[in-house]
Design a protein around this motif. Structure first.
Motif, PDB file in Angstrom:
ATOM      1  N   GLU A 161       0.834  -1.203   0.000  1.00  0.00           N
ATOM      2  CA  GLU A 161       0.000   0.000   0.000  1.00  0.00           C
ATOM      3  C   GLU A 161       0.868   1.252   0.000  1.00  0.00           C
ATOM      4  O   GLU A 161       0.678   2.167  -0.798  1.00  0.00           O
ATOM      5  N   VAL A 162       1.864   1.278   0.915  1.00  0.00           N
ATOM      6  CA  VAL A 162       2.679   2.489   1.043  1.00  0.00           C
ATOM      7  C   VAL A 162       3.622   2.661  -0.143  1.00  0.00           C
ATOM      8  O   VAL A 162       3.918   3.777  -0.563  1.00  0.00           O
ATOM      9  N   LEU A 163       4.089   1.521  -0.689  1.00  0.00           N
ATOM     10  CA  LEU A 163       5.066   1.630  -1.768  1.00  0.00           C
ATOM     11  C   LEU A 163       4.422   1.899  -3.124  1.00  0.00           C
ATOM     12  O   LEU A 163       5.116   2.158  -4.100  1.00  0.00           O
ATOM     13  N   THR A 164       3.098   1.799  -3.205  1.00  0.00           N
ATOM     14  CA  THR A 164       2.449   2.012  -4.490  1.00  0.00           C
ATOM     15  C   THR A 164       1.825   3.401  -4.533  1.00  0.00           C
ATOM     16  O   THR A 164       0.866   3.659  -3.818  1.00  0.00           O
ATOM     17  N   PRO A 165       2.375   4.305  -5.356  1.00  0.00           N
ATOM     18  CA  PRO A 165       1.794   5.648  -5.419  1.00  0.00           C
ATOM     19  C   PRO A 165       0.415   5.571  -6.064  1.00  0.00           C
ATOM     20  O   PRO A 165       0.127   4.587  -6.757  1.00  0.00           O
ATOM     21  N   PRO A 166      -0.448   6.560  -5.966  1.00  0.00           N
ATOM     22  CA  PRO A 166      -0.195   7.787  -5.218  1.00  0.00           C
ATOM     23  C   PRO A 166      -0.432   7.597  -3.719  1.00  0.00           C
ATOM     24  O   PRO A 166      -1.249   6.789  -3.322  1.00  0.00           O
ATOM     25  N   ASN A 167       0.298   8.371  -2.959  1.00  0.00           N
ATOM     26  CA  ASN A 167       0.231   8.301  -1.511  1.00  0.00           C
ATOM     27  C   ASN A 167       0.307   9.708  -0.962  1.00  0.00           C
ATOM     28  O   ASN A 167       0.202  10.678  -1.701  1.00  0.00           O
ATOM     29  N   HIS A 168       0.588   9.781   0.325  1.00  0.00           N
ATOM     30  CA  HIS A 168       0.887  11.088   0.902  1.00  0.00           C
ATOM     31  C   HIS A 168       2.046  11.686   0.098  1.00  0.00           C
ATOM     32  O   HIS A 168       2.999  10.980  -0.232  1.00  0.00           O
ATOM     33  N   PRO A 169       1.988  12.984  -0.272  1.00  0.00           N
ATOM     34  CA  PRO A 169       3.037  13.556  -1.123  1.00  0.00           C
ATOM     35  C   PRO A 169       4.439  13.339  -0.561  1.00  0.00           C
ATOM     36  O   PRO A 169       5.394  13.135  -1.325  1.00  0.00           O
ATOM     37  N   TYR A 170       4.576  13.319   0.759  1.00  0.00           N
ATOM     38  CA  TYR A 170       5.910  13.142   1.326  1.00  0.00           C
ATOM     39  C   TYR A 170       6.412  11.724   1.084  1.00  0.00           C
ATOM     40  O   TYR A 170       7.581  11.509   0.758  1.00  0.00           O
ATOM     41  N   THR A 171       5.513  10.742   1.213  1.00  0.00           N
ATOM     42  CA  THR A 171       5.891   9.360   0.927  1.00  0.00           C
ATOM     43  C   THR A 171       6.337   9.235  -0.523  1.00  0.00           C
ATOM     44  O   THR A 171       7.361   8.607  -0.815  1.00  0.00           O
ATOM     45  N   ASP A 172       5.594   9.865  -1.414  1.00  0.00           N
ATOM     46  CA  ASP A 172       5.958   9.789  -2.828  1.00  0.00           C
ATOM     47  C   ASP A 172       7.300  10.441  -3.090  1.00  0.00           C
ATOM     48  O   ASP A 172       8.112   9.934  -3.867  1.00  0.00           O
ATOM     49  N   LEU A 173       7.545  11.567  -2.393  1.00  0.00           N
ATOM     50  CA  LEU A 173       8.832  12.243  -2.552  1.00  0.00           C
ATOM     51  C   LEU A 173       9.980  11.340  -2.107  1.00  0.00           C
ATOM     52  O   LEU A 173      10.972  11.165  -2.811  1.00  0.00           O
ATOM     53  N   LEU A 174       9.792  10.725  -0.946  1.00  0.00           N
ATOM     54  CA  LEU A 174      10.821   9.824  -0.421  1.00  0.00           C
ATOM     55  C   LEU A 174      11.089   8.693  -1.399  1.00  0.00           C
ATOM     56  O   LEU A 174      12.231   8.400  -1.747  1.00  0.00           O
ATOM     57  N   LEU A 175      10.002   8.064  -1.853  1.00  0.00           N
ATOM     58  CA  LEU A 175      10.141   6.884  -2.707  1.00  0.00           C
ATOM     59  C   LEU A 175      10.797   7.237  -4.030  1.00  0.00           C
ATOM     60  O   LEU A 175      11.683   6.537  -4.506  1.00  0.00           O
ATOM     61  N   SER A 176      10.380   8.364  -4.609  1.00  0.00           N
ATOM     62  CA  SER A 176      10.908   8.695  -5.932  1.00  0.00           C
ATOM     63  C   SER A 176      12.362   9.149  -5.839  1.00  0.00           C
ATOM     64  O   SER A 176      13.060   9.208  -6.843  1.00  0.00           O
ATOM     65  N   SER A 177      12.824   9.467  -4.611  1.00  0.00           N
ATOM     66  CA  SER A 177      14.194   9.962  -4.474  1.00  0.00           C
ATOM     67  C   SER A 177      15.240   8.861  -4.352  1.00  0.00           C
ATOM     68  O   SER A 177      16.434   9.144  -4.357  1.00  0.00           O
ATOM     69  N   VAL A 178      14.798   7.618  -4.200  1.00  0.00           N
ATOM     70  CA  VAL A 178      15.773   6.531  -4.063  1.00  0.00           C
ATOM     71  C   VAL A 178      16.397   6.242  -5.427  1.00  0.00           C
ATOM     72  O   VAL A 178      15.684   5.896  -6.366  1.00  0.00           O
ATOM     73  N   PRO A 179      17.717   6.408  -5.550  1.00  0.00           N
ATOM     74  CA  PRO A 179      18.345   6.214  -6.855  1.00  0.00           C
ATOM     75  C   PRO A 179      18.114   4.808  -7.392  1.00  0.00           C
ATOM     76  O   PRO A 179      18.167   3.836  -6.644  1.00  0.00           O
ATOM     77  N   GLU A 180      17.866   4.732  -8.683  1.00  0.00           N
ATOM     78  CA  GLU A 180      17.679   3.417  -9.291  1.00  0.00           C
ATOM     79  C   GLU A 180      18.877   3.054 -10.143  1.00  0.00           C
ATOM     80  O   GLU A 180      19.570   3.922 -10.659  1.00  0.00           O
ATOM     81  N   MET A 181      19.076   1.762 -10.254  1.00  0.00           N
ATOM     82  CA  MET A 181      20.246   1.239 -10.966  1.00  0.00           C
ATOM     83  C   MET A 181      20.016   1.363 -12.449  1.00  0.00           C
ATOM     84  O   MET A 181      19.745   0.381 -13.138  1.00  0.00           O
ATOM     85  N   GLN A 182      20.112   2.593 -12.953  1.00  0.00           N
ATOM     86  CA  GLN A 182      19.709   2.801 -14.339  1.00  0.00           C
ATOM     87  C   GLN A 182      20.310   4.122 -14.780  1.00  0.00           C
ATOM     88  O   GLN A 182      20.124   5.143 -14.111  1.00  0.00           O
ATOM     89  N   VAL A 183      21.069   4.120 -15.859  1.00  0.00           N
ATOM     90  CA  VAL A 183      21.690   5.359 -16.331  1.00  0.00           C
ATOM     91  C   VAL A 183      20.589   6.313 -16.797  1.00  0.00           C
ATOM     92  O   VAL A 183      19.649   5.896 -17.456  1.00  0.00           O
ATOM     93  N   GLY A 184      20.707   7.577 -16.424  1.00  0.00           N
ATOM     94  CA  GLY A 184      19.734   8.560 -16.876  1.00  0.00           C
ATOM     95  C   GLY A 184      18.528   8.684 -15.967  1.00  0.00           C
ATOM     96  O   GLY A 184      17.616   9.466 -16.223  1.00  0.00           O
ATOM     97  N   TRP A 185      18.519   7.943 -14.858  1.00  0.00           N
ATOM     98  CA  TRP A 185      17.383   8.003 -13.939  1.00  0.00           C
ATOM     99  C   TRP A 185      17.238   9.387 -13.325  1.00  0.00           C
ATOM    100  O   TRP A 185      16.138   9.928 -13.228  1.00  0.00           O
TER     101      TRP A 185
END
Lengths: 558, 318
Positions: free
Chosen positions: A510-534
């Motif tokens: 539930e928490v990991l699937t957006p949309p969520n509280h904007p702060y949760t989404d900010l946190l989640l989207s900020s985790v770097p992904e193993m992908q060039v150009g992310w």
């Protein structure tokens, strides 16, 4: 400013051949870098990656002709733009440093001099190297502060380091490194000490100035996903040797070496989400508010339920109140309001007032295993003490139990039982901390950032061990962390905290699937992904949403 | 800023409390001294009746607590009382002596403090070299000899053999500043040799202690020259311990000069104290002791304040 017209992107800038470096450990010199070759072209960003002890930082700094106290360069050549740094005089090196090769350190809070204003420290390099006048340097500094999106760029330079937040300081240090528009900057883990949301800002700042001024860079990190955003080419190092080298995309898409594959797989570990329990929660905190010394409230009306046998992760940036929550639960910090319940029974607020059994049921594992273990006690006594204190075990019974616990955490009892903590690696120390917590036979273990001081591969092993112990013993975890990758790997439920409040609480999916509280989404989207150009994609997406007029939440540390 | 005002006020209040406690200790201590002034003045042949009458005249027959509060009350109004030995005003007696002591301490400090700081900084800059070791050995040697020994050696070399400086520092009467300075050079030099080691070693240690800091490494990697790293990056952060040691030594220059004053027959407060103790002139002893105590407390207060002012975290709160 020197004319750079004659120099074009792609010329050779820094070349190391067969670099050997020795480090001093208890009076003897030991080789820690075993003949590494490194080539860097003008305008290129080279990533150095590896675990601690891989020699990445030592090699990076050797690119400035510098060896830290306790290290010495013993072999090979280091040639920077035609100058042999190993043969150059101290004065030649001093003139190069800061003006043509600059350094950005891991912790800006420690690397800025606490006694001087930021603008003074910024201007020092340019003035000392005779590149510009004091006034011109200050004007340039303000322009760069603005360019790096520091708040109030005209006046932030007047502040002292302690008056500025960590993320801002790190950007101010990037500005300081750019002061003389150097040909090369060595970035030594510049975002490791920052929260994910702040890290994005600093990464974006570094990327933009490096590209704008065509500065070549050596980017050192233990985090492959971060390096993949910054570097054109990556060198994977281990134990002072080169493991593999290649362009960022090649390395991530088609790693040749097993070690690189393991680094890539680090974030792959996933736990199956346990079915929610219907039992009453084993641990519950209700409406807790707390402050240190009656000052500003650090916790405001926090309520959390922890189901039996489950892993509840508490996430948030530094200063969000995660660790304070742990202190309230353990009774180290009696709250101003609210209560802590264990198995439905209200616990006394202060740990001194709790019975031995109440204490036994809630144990803690800390972030820094180095300082959580008494260096003067043997493993036998470290694990044995809670056995005696809580369970009254002595002599042979106690010894047998210590051995069982060592087996449980996958360390050979015969080999380790009589060692001191100083004779163990970081991961092994954390295992001992786990065994010590288990010795009390607790129902709940609070894990406070238990993997953040460890290398990724070691952290992975610790997480697997914790998971296995939960499966076997049914112990409940309250897992405090700022690292969302860890949360994804092990949590059943997630509690998101921001400035002392719980902003969201729920099952992992539930928490990991957006949309969520904007702060949760900010946190989640900020985790770097193993992908060039992310990083570019993320920044472009955030900019686009802003342009459309959508509310985009930003890090508290702007 | 209000935080600093509060801290200063706190320190001041504590200083006053300390001074009060010290006055009590001085008074009690003096009471415990053996001997009796009346007996000492009148001599062995005096009859008990004359001694008793004389004691009454001097107020020595009153209970101790009455005499203490009389004395304290007088002090608070600036009345130091009269010398029992010669009936002169104590403030008049002490005034010139105190100025002389402060003059000597000032001259010694003006030589010793800059010298210690410069030597300390240079020792840090050239640490573990021959220079560093030589400085350490030299200063340690000078501090290890008793001060009267250092004083006599200096007198022998500079006053008797070379005849450059006077061996006796008599500065009474009308003499101009240059002559005054010339006459106190030897005692000032003696004091310098005694205090320099402590300050110099603390300066060196405080600076070296900081050289492993990340911000010093940063300064090196910015290409900052070595001397500037020491003076501009390390020294400002090392000020607090240095200030404290400097002030302890300044206090010593005022309070601990008794031996040196006696050797050079210098008319300072220390001499007066020694004379008064031997004459059982208690009001003078008490007043001198209190002035010494006040000097100590005041200088330590100054050290606290300077330490606070050298800390940017306190001076510039978030």
């Amino acid at each position: 400013m020197k004319s750079k017209a004659a120099r074009t992107r792609g010329d050779l800038l820094l070349e190391m051949r067969g670099l050997r470096i020795e480090g001093q450990s208890s009076d003897a010199w030991q080789e820690i870098v075993h003949g590494v070759d490194l080539t860097l072209r003008r305008g290129e960003v080279l990533g150095l990656i590896g675990e601690s002890g891989a020699g990445k930082s030592t090699i990076g700094i050797a690119g400035m002709g510098f060896a830290r106290p306790g290290c010495r360069i013993t072999g090979g050549s280091i040639v920077f733009d035609g100058i042999d740094l190993r043969k150059a005089s101290a004065e030649t090196l001093r003139r190069l440093r800061g003006s043509r090769i600059a350094y950005v350190a891991q912790s800006a809070a420690a690397a800025f001099n606490p006694a001087h204003r930021l603008i003074d420290q910024y201007a020092e390099t340019a003035v000392l190297h005779g590149i510009s006048s004091r006034g011109a340097a200050e004007r340039d500094g303000r322009a760069l502060f603005k360019r790096l999106r520091l708040p109030d760029p005209d006046r932030i330079g007047e502040r002292y380091p302690h008056q500025v937040s960590g993320g801002q300081l790190q950007r101010a240090m990037v500005a300081m490194a750019m002061a003389c528009r150097p040909d090369l900057i060595v970035f030594d883990e510049p975002t490791t000490a920052l929260d994910v949301t702040t890290q994005i800002e600093v990464l974006a700042a570094i990327q933009s100035v490096v590209r704008e001024f065509h500065t070549a860079a050596i980017y050192i990190s233990h985090d492959l996903a971060v390096v993949a955003q910054m570097a054109d080419r990556i060198m994977v190092l281990r134990h002072g040797n080169l493991v593999e080298e290649g362009t960022a995309s090649r390395l991530i898409e088609a790693p040749q070496q097993d070690y690189t594959r393991r680094l890539l797989a680090v974030r792959g570990h996933r736990k199956d989400e346990a079915a929610p329990t219907v039992d009453a929660p084993v641990l519950e905190i209700r409406g807790v508010s707390a402050s240190y010394g009656g000052g500003v409230k650090v916790l405001e009306d926090v309520s959390i339920k922890v189901g039996r046998g489950r892993t509840v992760a508490v996430v948030g940036e530094s200063g969000s109140g995660k660790s304070t929550t742990a202190r309230v639960i353990t009774g180290l910090l009696p709250p101003l309001a609210g209560e802590v319940l264990f198995n439905g029974e209200v616990l006394p607020p202060a740990c001194g007032k709790r019975s031995r059994d109440q204490l036994r049921h809630i144990q803690m594992i800390y972030q820094m295993p180095d300082v959580a273990l008494n260096p003067r006690q043997r493993i036998r006594d470290i694990i044995g003490r809670p056995l005696t204190f809580y369970l009254g075990m002595t002599g042979k019974t106690r010894d047998t139990r210590v051995r069982e616990l060592l087996h449980l955490i996958e360390l050979d009892p015969d080999e380790y039982i009589d060692r001191f903590p100083g004779e163990l690696s970081g991961g092994q120390k954390q295992r001992i901390c786990i065994a010590r917590a288990l010795a009390a036979e607790p129902e709940v273990i609070i894990c406070d950032e238990v993997t953040s001081a460890l290398d990724q591969l070691v952290a992975e092993e610790i997480l697997k061990l914790l998971q296995r112990l939960q499966n076997e013993l049914g112990v409940t975890y309250l897992f405090i962390t700022h690292d969302l990758a860890t949360v994804k790997a092990i949590a059943d439920e997630i509690v998101v905290m921001l400035r002392g409040r719980v902003v969201q609480q729920g099952g992992r999916q539930e928490v990991l699937t957006p949309p969520n509280h904007p702060y949760t989404d900010l946190l989640l989207s900020s985790v770097p992904e193993m992908q060039v150009g992310w990083l570019e994609a993320l920044l472009a997406d955030r900019a686009a949403r802003k342009a459309r007029g959508e509310a985009v939440m930003e890090s508290a540390d702007q | 800023m209000s935080k600093i005002v509060k801290m200063v006020a706190q320190r001041l209040a504590l200083g006053l409390l300390t001074l009060f406690t010290v006055s009590l200790i001085i008074f009690l201590g003096v009471q415990l001294l053996p001997g009796d002034l009346a007996q000492a003045i009148l001599g062995q042949s005096a009859t008990p009746e004359t001694v008793a009458a004389f004691r009454r005249e001097l107020g020595l027959d009153l209970p101790a607590y009455v005499r203490y509060f009389d004395w304290l009350g007088g002090m608070l109004q600036g009345d130091f009382g009269h010398s029992l030995a010669n009936k002169r005003e104590i403030s008049e007696l002490i005034g010139q002596r105190l100025l002389n002591t402060l003059f000597l301490a000032g001259v010694a400090a003006a030589i010793a403090v800059p010298l210690a700081l410069i030597l300390g900084i240079m020792a840090a800059l050239y640490r573990n070299t021959l220079f560093d070791r030589a400085i350490n050995v030299a200063t340690l040697t000078s501090i290890s000899f008793p001060e009267f020994f250092v004083a006599y050696i200096l007198i022998m070399l500079l006053a008797i053999k070379m005849r450059w400086l006077p061996g006796i520092s008599n500065i009474s009467g009308e003499i101009d500043l240059a002559e005054r300075l010339y006459r106190v050079v030897l005692p000032a030099l003696t004091l310098t040799l005694v205090v320099v080691a402590h300050m110099m070693r603390m300066t060196r240690a405080a600076i070296i202690n900081l050289l492993a800091s990340p911000y010093i490494e940063m300064a090196m990697l910015k290409g900052v020259p070595r001397w500037r790293i020491i003076t501009h990056h390390a020294l400002p952060n090392a000020l607090s311990p240095i200030i404290n040691v400097v002030v302890i030594n300044l206090a010593y220059l005022v309070v601990g000069v008794v031996v040196v004053e006696v050797v050079f027959v210098y008319p300072g407060l220390g001499q007066l104290l020694v004379d008064s103790v031997s004459k059982r002139d208690m009001p003078v002893v008490q007043a001198s002791a209190l002035i010494f105590a006040a000097t100590y407390i005041l200088l330590n207060l100054t050290a606290d304040l300077l330490s606070i002012l050298s800390n940017p975290r306190l001076l510039h709160p978030r």
